[in-house]
Design a protein around this motif. Structure first.
Motif, short mmCIF file in Angstrom:
data_model
loop_
_atom_site.label_atom_id
_atom_site.label_comp_id
_atom_site.label_asym_id
_atom_site.label_seq_id
_atom_site.Cartn_x
_atom_site.Cartn_y
_atom_site.Cartn_z
N LEU A 84 -15.26 30.35 -17.58
CA LEU A 84 -14.44 30.81 -16.45
C LEU A 84 -15.17 31.87 -15.63
CD1 LEU A 84 -10.91 31.09 -18.11
CD2 LEU A 84 -11.71 29.33 -16.54
N LYS A 85 -15.94 32.69 -16.32
CA LYS A 85 -16.70 33.74 -15.63
C LYS A 85 -17.70 33.11 -14.66
CE LYS A 85 -19.54 37.77 -16.66
NZ LYS A 85 -20.34 38.35 -17.74
N LYS A 86 -18.33 32.04 -15.15
CA LYS A 86 -19.30 31.33 -14.31
C LYS A 86 -18.58 30.74 -13.08
CE LYS A 86 -22.50 27.53 -14.80
NZ LYS A 86 -22.82 26.43 -15.71
N LEU A 87 -17.33 30.40 -13.25
CA LEU A 87 -16.55 29.87 -12.12
C LEU A 87 -15.97 31.01 -11.27
CD1 LEU A 87 -14.61 27.07 -14.04
CD2 LEU A 87 -16.34 26.72 -12.28
N GLN A 88 -16.41 32.21 -11.60
CA GLN A 88 -16.02 33.42 -10.86
C GLN A 88 -14.53 33.69 -10.87
OE1 GLN A 88 -18.00 32.58 -7.14
NE2 GLN A 88 -19.81 33.69 -7.84
N ILE A 89 -13.94 33.48 -12.01
CA ILE A 89 -12.51 33.77 -12.14
C ILE A 89 -12.28 35.27 -11.96
CG2 ILE A 89 -12.46 34.18 -14.67
CD1 ILE A 89 -9.88 32.07 -12.86
N LYS A 90 -11.16 35.60 -11.31
CA LYS A 90 -10.87 37.03 -11.12
C LYS A 90 -9.57 37.38 -11.87
CE LYS A 90 -12.78 37.25 -6.51
NZ LYS A 90 -12.57 35.85 -6.17
N LYS A 91 -9.47 38.67 -12.15
CA LYS A 91 -8.27 39.19 -12.81
C LYS A 91 -7.02 38.75 -12.02
CE LYS A 91 -6.12 43.61 -13.65
NZ LYS A 91 -6.13 45.03 -13.46
N GLY A 92 -6.03 38.27 -12.74
CA GLY A 92 -4.76 37.91 -12.09
C GLY A 92 -4.72 36.49 -11.54
N GLU A 93 -5.88 35.80 -11.49
CA GLU A 93 -5.84 34.41 -11.03
C GLU A 93 -5.25 33.54 -12.13
OE1 GLU A 93 -9.23 33.97 -7.63
OE2 GLU A 93 -9.91 33.74 -9.69
N ARG A 94 -4.68 32.39 -11.75
CA ARG A 94 -3.97 31.57 -12.71
C ARG A 94 -4.80 30.37 -13.18
NH1 ARG A 94 -2.95 34.24 -8.96
NH2 ARG A 94 -2.22 32.61 -7.58
N VAL A 95 -4.89 30.22 -14.48
CA VAL A 95 -5.55 29.06 -15.08
C VAL A 95 -4.51 28.37 -15.96
CG1 VAL A 95 -7.46 28.25 -16.51
CG2 VAL A 95 -7.74 30.32 -15.13
N ALA A 117 -7.53 36.87 -16.52
CA ALA A 117 -6.76 35.91 -15.71
C ALA A 117 -5.43 35.65 -16.41
CB ALA A 117 -7.55 34.61 -15.56
N ILE A 118 -4.53 34.95 -15.70
CA ILE A 118 -3.21 34.64 -16.28
C ILE A 118 -3.22 33.20 -16.80
CG2 ILE A 118 -0.73 34.49 -15.84
CD1 ILE A 118 -1.16 36.39 -13.44
N ALA A 119 -2.84 33.01 -18.06
CA ALA A 119 -2.78 31.66 -18.62
C ALA A 119 -1.39 31.10 -18.41
CB ALA A 119 -3.09 31.72 -20.12
N GLY A 120 -1.34 29.85 -17.91
CA GLY A 120 -0.05 29.16 -17.78
C GLY A 120 -0.10 27.93 -18.65
N THR A 121 1.02 27.61 -19.30
CA THR A 121 1.00 26.40 -20.12
C THR A 121 2.01 25.39 -19.58
OG1 THR A 121 2.60 27.33 -21.68
CG2 THR A 121 0.26 27.61 -22.23
N LEU A 122 1.64 24.12 -19.71
CA LEU A 122 2.48 23.03 -19.23
C LEU A 122 2.71 22.07 -20.39
CD1 LEU A 122 0.45 22.47 -15.97
CD2 LEU A 122 2.81 23.31 -16.05
N PHE A 123 3.96 21.80 -20.70
CA PHE A 123 4.30 20.93 -21.82
C PHE A 123 3.73 19.53 -21.56
CE2 PHE A 123 7.75 18.52 -24.21
CZ PHE A 123 7.18 18.77 -25.45
N GLN A 124 3.16 18.94 -22.59
CA GLN A 124 2.45 17.67 -22.43
C GLN A 124 3.31 16.52 -21.91
OE1 GLN A 124 1.55 15.64 -26.13
NE2 GLN A 124 2.45 17.35 -27.22
N ALA A 125 4.64 16.63 -22.05
CA ALA A 125 5.50 15.53 -21.61
C ALA A 125 5.81 15.60 -20.11
CB ALA A 125 6.79 15.54 -22.42
N PHE A 126 5.35 16.64 -19.42
CA PHE A 126 5.70 16.76 -18.00
C PHE A 126 5.18 15.59 -17.17
CE2 PHE A 126 6.19 21.60 -18.33
CZ PHE A 126 7.57 21.51 -18.23
N GLY A 127 6.00 15.16 -16.23
CA GLY A 127 5.61 14.13 -15.28
C GLY A 127 5.03 14.75 -14.02
N TYR A 128 4.59 13.88 -13.08
CA TYR A 128 3.82 14.42 -11.95
C TYR A 128 4.60 15.37 -11.04
CZ TYR A 128 5.89 10.58 -9.21
OH TYR A 128 6.76 9.74 -8.61
N ALA A 129 5.90 15.12 -10.83
CA ALA A 129 6.65 16.00 -9.94
C ALA A 129 6.82 17.39 -10.57
CB ALA A 129 8.01 15.39 -9.62
#
Ligand code: WTA
Length: 565
Positions: A84-95, A117-129
């Motif tokens: 992520l550092k190589k991708l120049q992630i900054k504090k507070g950005e969302r991954v 950075a801020i980690a967000g999780t998405l349940f594997q059953a989520f659909g595209y919408a």
């Protein structure tokens, strides 16, 4: 007041003296009172004589297994932080992480936190919408997923201008705008200087559904680990040499607070099983890994109950020492069955995505009242208020908490109005109805709103209704939670068909598939009823509670109130 028993008197004394600050020493801090939740969960153990102790025992239902020690987890999450550092992630950005319960979920989660950075999780059953709503609202810059799941994101990628790259865990050859996880991880250094954060700096976020509008992003702080750590220790009763199994998915708050942070900050070896539920499999896992502490949900317990009391006896489950439950009301039958099956009681714990950690529980120091949620954790002040905002005992009312517990959500992502709506006259309103008895025990009654709990997972009716009306054959939709003996509640939809639309024989199945694809594999209506019209207020708002009352065979009340709303 009744005279308190000795155990309760001691508790009352401890509780009076309790101060979160006096427990700061249990965690690792950087200079200037800075902290990082990932450092506490993994780095400090990797630097201690726990380095070679297993942190993660992972197994799936396809015969694969892996063990990662604290030192290995540390190095791998350092590597991911460097990617992520190589991708120049900054504090507070969302991954964001959109993965099943694979080791990469845990590695990337910790890696993200290490960078600030801020980690967000998405349940594997989520659909595209559902994915589009969450990724768009959060403005996620990077997403880590697998080739099996990426198709759902590809479908909506054009609407996500902020999403720069997708990191794929199982692909070497990637397309433009994609990154190969294994290629980058192989190149990355396993040393990383963890970013010191202020305790109130955001660490992770989770989307949770309300009764209206799109899902909201609940933001949690690095400092929340204090309460996650203490409750894991004092409520889940985790001890250094325990093998612990939290069955929750990190797509939901329990899978983060007690599947990553609170458990590992206590240095406890934790089991993760990625696969379909089966009583045999679950019992064999407990036996194989000698699980001592087990944290699960009432739906799972009820499913185990269905397979009988004889089945667990076939396995040697003597390792089990302490059982806990969360997410829905824990039926007294489930506790009694647990006693027969395992010789142990399931201990109920109450909390929410927004509270960030356990707030009320049947704690080891407390005499259990079967059917009650127990008492507030040390340092948490809870109460039940009547309609006038007065504290009441032995009466149903709003379950509220006094703001200030360390893991309280920091904000609702870019929605201050919604955040503020939780607080009234110095109290945090949970949206639950409860009763507090004379001895200070809390009893769950129900939700004050239309939020649905199915299989212990929280589903907002609005999201399901929105998906339903996307179907050309549906003009209007209303969704309720219908009580179900096994799943707690099932989702029931009432729909009005579009003019001149002729539903096919397979209409119900077609609609279920339609919702699953858009919204989520777990959040589709199990029952669909076609109606000529739906009850509405004068301003045209559909009144779900009338449908619910009808469904439950209750009296509809005074329908003239519809006119006034
Ligand atoms: C419900 C889960 C009864 C409640 C950690 C709450 C419970 C909602 C219990 C939060 C319990 C949670 N007994 N109901 N022990 N624990 N709930 O955000 O309605 O997925 O408001 O967080 O689950 O669900 P959430």
């Amino acid at each position: 007041m009744k005279k308190l028993k000795r155990k309760d008197r001691t508790r009352a004394k401890v509780s009076k003296k309790f101060n979160w600050k006096t427990h700061h020493d249990e965690l690792a801090w950087f200079k200037g009172e800075k902290i990082n939740a990932a450092y506490n969960a993994v780095t400090r153990h990797a630097l201690s004589d726990h380095a070679n102790k297993p942190a993660l025992y992972w197994e799936n239902d396809r015969g694969k297994a892996k063990t990662l020690t604290f030192s290995e987890l540390e190095k791998l999450s350092n590597k991911f932080a460097n990617v992520l550092k190589k991708l120049q992630i900054k504090k507070g950005e969302r991954v964001f992480i959109f993965l099943p319960k694979v080791p990469e979920t845990y590695i990337s989660f910790l890696g993200i936190l290490k960078t600030g950075a801020i980690a967000g999780t998405l349940f594997q059953a989520f659909g595209y919408a559902a994915l589009e709503d969450r990724l768009k609202n959060s403005g996620a810059k990077y997403l880590i997923t697998s080739s099996e799941l990426v198709g759902r994101v590809d479908k909506v990628k054009k609407n996500l201008p902020k999403l720069k790259k997708i990191i794929l865990i199982d692909k070497i050859k990637v397309k433009k705008n994609e990154i190969s996880y294994s290629k980058e991880m192989a190149k990355a250094s396993d040393e990383f200087k963890v970013k010191p954060m202020k305790p109130e700096d955001p660490a992770f976020m989770l989307y949770t559904s309300g009764t209206t509008g799109k899902p909201k992003g609940v933001i949690h702080k690095h400092g929340a680990i204090l309460q996650q750590h203490l409750t894991a220790k004092k409520v889940l009763d985790l001890k250094e040499n325990d093998i612990y199994w939290c069955t929750a998915d990190p797509g939901w708050v329990t899978g983060i607070a007690y599947g990553i942070l609170g458990n590992w900050s206590n240095g406890v070896s934790s089991l993760v099983y990625e696969g379909k539920f089966s009583p045999d499999k679950w019992y064999s896992l407990i036996k194989k890994y000698k699980v001592k502490v087990w944290y699960t949900a009432p739906t799972a317990i009820r499913m185990l109950m269905r397979s009988g009391v004889k089945l667990p006896k076939k396995y040697n489950l003597k390792s089990l020492r302490y059982l806990c439950s969360v997410g829905e009301p824990l039926n007294p039958e489930a506790i009694r069955w647990g006693r027969k099956a395992f010789g142990l009681s399931f201990h109920d714990t109450w909390w929410q995505t927004e509270t960030g950690a356990i707030c009320i529980a049947n704690q080891p120091t407390l005499k259990m009242k079967v059917g009650s949620m127990g008492k507030p954790f040390l340092g948490v002040k809870a109460a039940v208020l009547n309609d006038k905002g007065k504290e009441v005992l032995n009466h149903a009312g709003d379950l509220v908490l006094k703001p200030g517990w360390p893991s309280m959500m920091k904000e609702i992502w870019r929605n201050e109005k919604k955040y503020k709506s939780y607080f009234k006259k110095g109290w945090y309103y949970s949206g639950d109805k409860a009763l507090q008895d004379q001895e200070g025990y809390f009893w769950f009654i129900g939700r004050a709103d239309d939020i649905i709990k199915t299989r212990g997972e929280r589903v907002g009716p609005f999201e399901v209704e929105s998906a339903l009306i996307e179907h050309p054959g549906i003009a209007e939709a209303a969704v309720i939670g219908k009580p179900d003996a096994l799943l707690g509640e099932i989702i029931k939809a009432f729909v009005v068909l579009a003019k001149d639309y002729k539903p096919s024989k397979n209409f119900t199945e077609e609609i279920k598939k339609f919702v699953k694809k858009r919204l989520a594999g777990h959040a589709y209506p199990k029952e669909i009823e076609i109606r000529k019209d739906l009850p509405k207020t004068r301003s045209g708002k559909i009144v779900r509670r009338f449908l619910k009352a009808q469904e439950l065979g209750l009296t509809m009340g005074d329908t003239s109130t519809l006119e006034k709303e």
